[in-house]
Structure formats: structure tokens, C-alpha cells
Motif scaffolding. Structure first.
Motif, PDB file in Angstrom:
ATOM      1  N   SER A 174      -6.851  -1.732  -0.109  1.00 55.93           N
ATOM      2  CA  SER A 174      -7.619  -1.405   1.090  1.00 55.93           C
ATOM      3  C   SER A 174      -8.781  -2.370   1.270  1.00 55.93           C
ATOM      4  CB  SER A 174      -8.149   0.034   0.994  1.00 55.93           C
ATOM      5  OG  SER A 174      -7.089   0.970   0.996  1.00 55.93           O
ATOM      6  N   LEU A 215       0.829  -1.205   0.000  1.00 55.68           N
ATOM      7  CA  LEU A 215       0.000   0.000   0.000  1.00 55.68           C
ATOM      8  C   LEU A 215       0.864   1.256   0.000  1.00 55.68           C
ATOM      9  CD1 LEU A 215      -2.933   0.934   0.053  1.00 55.68           C
ATOM     10  CD2 LEU A 215      -2.852   0.869   2.552  1.00 55.68           C
ATOM     11  N   THR A 257      -4.693   1.478  -4.738  1.00 53.61           N
ATOM     12  CA  THR A 257      -4.832   1.669  -3.292  1.00 53.61           C
ATOM     13  C   THR A 257      -6.201   1.221  -2.800  1.00 53.61           C
ATOM     14  OG1 THR A 257      -5.446   3.971  -3.783  1.00 53.61           O
ATOM     15  CG2 THR A 257      -3.157   3.538  -3.170  1.00 53.61           C
TER      16      THR A 257
END
Length: 446
Positions: free
Chosen positions: A123, A83, A119
Motif C-alpha cells: 500500500s 496486493l 499489505t
């Protein structure tokens, strides 16, 4: 003492979930400031419409091939490291974009963003690692709500900034700053494993990977040999493990999950066809100005953000059967696309758009949850990345099909979308006993 420790760990998971919602909202707020201005900026650089189209399509092509690889890579090296890398390289891309003074630099800036702008997918994988299966659709829905909020606010701010001198560069720099801030937030998140589900559902990546969510120290204590392997791995070994994981996933995808990914492709194309000529169709059919259509799109986005609030009650009503919710939401999407195609008045268009915002948002959440349920606890990042790659295929195919359908009628694209949604419903109906039974048995055993 046990109750106190459990409360502390539950508080830690809540902090992590809320932190990722904030990070995602900021991420997409920054992106949505820039994306609507890309066509304006590349035109100001002197690019022809053909060149602008080729450069614009490069992002989708890069996403198509990188989504699965980055997702699998996050399974191997861990969510935190992957990330952070994705955030920082995306920030670099937007910084170069703000400094672009010619088409070459503009195209170059899209490369790191196209490869590393995953991202949101990471997530989703991280949040699915942290929560029990029963709560996963609700948490993913909340994440989608956070992303929708970012897309509502970002275009308004970007539209204001672009009117200033050097407005595009300023907007890109703000986006770059948002990504750097997100990198700082990610480094501050609590990353220790929170285990609130049964041991049967312990979240592991597979035979070659350490348990997700553990710190390096905890992993080494749990398995000294594995800890040493992880700490001593070279980037080459990491990528060999990524390739091995993809090969292991291939049989699962083509034998057990082909219908899920096909449904995802068909429903993604159905929705993309609906939006493909939305502005032009309303202007030709009802004489609606583009500005008014823009308000309608923002209204639909706001409703999509609110869909996360109703997802919890809907799931409880369906006893957390994601496949059944997906099937019924797809049926509603099919009927609404059909209604929009034959709408005689703008009131009917507004009505169909209102309900479509809910049905499509709920469908996106449920198809992601279904992928993770059927795929099991292994390689969540890979599964989510594959889903994004499938959606990217839809983004490539939808404009072509939309152009062909518009040759027939302005109502052609949504009508074709309704037909694709009907095919997806047929596929889901054929397999409903298999998925409904599996999910019910799994939840009973928890």
C-alpha cells in the motif's frame, strides 16, 4: 475541457488514497485483535515457553526473507494482483490459526502470514506511485495514522472476545472476514493512472516493466509489444524478472543507499530497545502495575496516530526536506531516550513517552520517503520491502541486546538505544550536504 479532465483524475486519486487508508485501517484492526492473544493461545495448546518462543520467532524470520522478494514481485506483476494475493493468503493463515488445535497447526498458520503479510508495504508503494514526490511524506504519514488507529482499537476488541467461549477462534474468524472484505475493496478501487506531476517524474518500474498504475488495456495501447509481453508472461518469467531486478538494485543499495538502510536499522533497534522491557522497567523502577503501563502504551499509540496531523506543517516548515526532518527527529529521539533512562519520576517518563510518540512516528515516515527519493522512481516495492527486511533484522537483534543490557540495569536497554540513535545521527550529519542538496534541486525542478 482540460480542467474538467484534471478534476476527474484528481477525484479518482483521492478516492484511491482514501480507499487504501480504510483498507489499511481494517487490515491492522483485524491483526491487532489476534496478535496480543497468540501467547495465550499457544500456551493453552500445551507449548513450553521455549517452543512458544521458537514458533513466535518464525514469523519475524519469514518476514526478513520475504519482504524484499514480495516488494520486488509487486514491481513486476503489479500492485493490484500482488496486493490481492497477499490479502487472500494472509486471510487463509488467520483462518487456519483459528482452527488450530495443536502446536503444529499453530506453526503452520504462521507460514502464509509470515510470507504474505506485506499489505501495508505494498500500500505504501502504491500510494507513492500515485502522488507527487512533494506530497509523498504527508500521504505516507496519513497511512501510518490509519494503521495506528487500527492498533488502538483492535486489542480492546480482542481482549473482550477472548473471554467468551471459543473466543480465540471467533477473533481469528473476524480477522479472516476483515481480510476477505479488504480483498473485495481492493478489487473495487480505481486503478487507472493519475498523472499530476511532470513528465520528468513519470513513475516507471524500470527497463523491464510497464508504467505503474495503468490498466492492462492502457499499457497495451501505450506499447503493444510490451503489452503482449506482460500478458503472455509465465510465473517462471515473472520470478526471473524479480531476480534480475534485485541484481540491478544491488549496486544502488551498496553504493548510494547503504547509509540510509544503516540509519533505519539503528533507529529501529533504538526504539525496539526502548519498548523491549518497558513494562518490567517501570515496575522495577517505580512500582507501576502492568495495567497502568498498558494505559501509557495505548496513550503513546494514540499520540502516534495524531502525528500524521502535524506532519504537513512540519514538512512545510522544513521546505519538504525529509533528510533534515529525519535528522532532527532522530536527535529528539536520542535526547528523549536518554531522559527516560535517567528519569527520576513517573512524570518524566510520561513526558518522554509523549514526545517519543511524535518523534518516532515522524522519523518512520521520513526514512521511508528518503529511501524512495534516493532510489528514484524505479522499483518502489523493492525499496520498501528492503526497508521492512532491515527492520526485521532489528527485531531479531534487539531482544538479544536487550537481554544483555538488562543484566547491567533496568535502564540498560533504553541507554543502549540512545547510543545507537547517536551513531545514526553521526552518520546522517556526515551526509547532510549530499541529501539536502539533492532534494532541494529535485523540488526546484518540478
Amino acid at each position: 475541457m482540460f480542467e474538467l479532465l484534471l478534476c476527474v483524475r484528481l477525484f479518482s486519486i483521492a478516492v484511491s488514497l482514501n480507499g487504501h487508508h480504510i483498507s489499511t485501517r481494517q487490515d491492522l484492526f483485524g491483526v491487532s485483535m489476534v496478535v496480543p492473544l497468540l501467547s495465550v493461545h499457544i500456551k493453552s495448546l500445551g507449548a513450553s515457553p521455549t517452543v512458544a518462543g521458537i514458533v513466535g520467532s518464525s514469523y519475524g524470520i519469514l518476514q526478513l526473507f520475504s519482504s524484499t522478494l514480495v516488494g520486488c514481485w509487486s514491481d513486476v506483476v503489479g500492485r493490484r494482483f500482488s496486493l490481492l494475493v497477499c490479502i487472500l493468503f494472509s486471510a487463509l493463515g488467520y483462518l487456519i490459526l483459528g482452527a488450530s488445535t495443536n502446536v503444529f497447526l499453530f506453526a503452520l498458520a504462521r507460514v502464509p502470514v509470515g510470507i504474505f503479510k506485506h499489505t501495508l508495504s505494498i500500500s505504501r508503494a502504491l500510494l507513492s506511485d500515485l502522488v507527487p514526490e512533494k506530497e509523498r511524506p504527508l500521504v505516507i504519514g496519513q497511512l501510518n495514522t490509519a494503521s495506528s488507529v487500527g492498533f488502538i482499537l483492535g486489542p480492546m476488541v480482542g481482549g473482550y472476545l477472548i473471554e467468551l467461549d471459543g473466543g480465540f477462534s471467533l477473533t481469528c474468524f473476524i480477522c479472516f472476514s476483515v481480510f476477505v472484505l479488504n480483498a473485495g475493496l481492493v478489487s473495487l478501487f480505481p486503478w487507472s493512472e493519475i498523472k499530476v506531476s511532470s513528465t520528468k517524474n513519470s513513475l516507471r518500474l524500470g527497463k523491464n516493466c510497464a508504467p505503474l498504475g495503468k490498466t492492462d488495456h492502457e499499457v497495451q495501447e501505450a506499447s503493444p509489444t510490451l503489452g503482449n509481453m506482460v500478458s503472455e508472461k509465465t510465473p517462471r518469467l515473472h520470478w526471473m524478472e524479480v531476480i534480475s531486478a534485485l541484481q540491478d538494485m544491488k549496486s544502488l543499495i551498496f553504493s548510494e543507499m547503504w547509509d540510509i538502510f544503516l540509519v533505519r536499522l539503528l533507529m529501529a533497534m533504538a526504539v525496539l530497545l526502548y519498548y523491549s522491557n518497558f513494562v518490567l522497567a517501570l515496575e522495577e523502577r517505580f512500582g507501576v502495575r502492568p495495567r497502568v503501563t498498558g494505559y501509557l502504551i495505548s496513550y503513546s499509540s494514540a499520540l502516534g496516530a495524531l502525528s500524521g496531523l502535524v506532519l504537513g506543517p512540519i514538512l512545510r516548515l522544513y521546505r519538504h526536506n525529509s533528510h533534515k526532518v529525519l535528522r532532527h527527529s532522530s536527535m529528539l529521539t536520542f535526547l528523549l531516550l536518554l531522559l527516560y533512562s535517567v528519569a527520576p519520576t513517573m512524570g518524566t517518563v510520561v513526558f518522554s513517552s509523549t514526545l517519543l510518540a511524535f518523534s518516532t512516528a515522524i522519523g518512520r515516515t521520513c526514512i521511508t520517503d528518503l529511501q524512495l527519493t534516493v532510489g528514484g522512481a524505479q522499483a518502489r516495492g523493492t525499496l520498501i520491502g528492503l526497508g521492512q527486511s532491515v527492520t526485521a533484522v532489528g527485531r531479531v537483534m534487539a531482544p538479544i541486546l536487550s537481554g544483555l543490557a538488562q543484566e547491567v540495569s533496568p535502564c540498560g536497554p533504553p541507554s543502549l538505544g540512545a547510543a545507537l540513535a547517536l551513531v545514526a545521527i553521526f552518520i546522517m550529519s556526515r551526509n547532510k550536504l549530499h541529501y539536502d542538496g539533492d532534494r532541494t534541486d529535485r523540488l526546484k525542478s518540478e
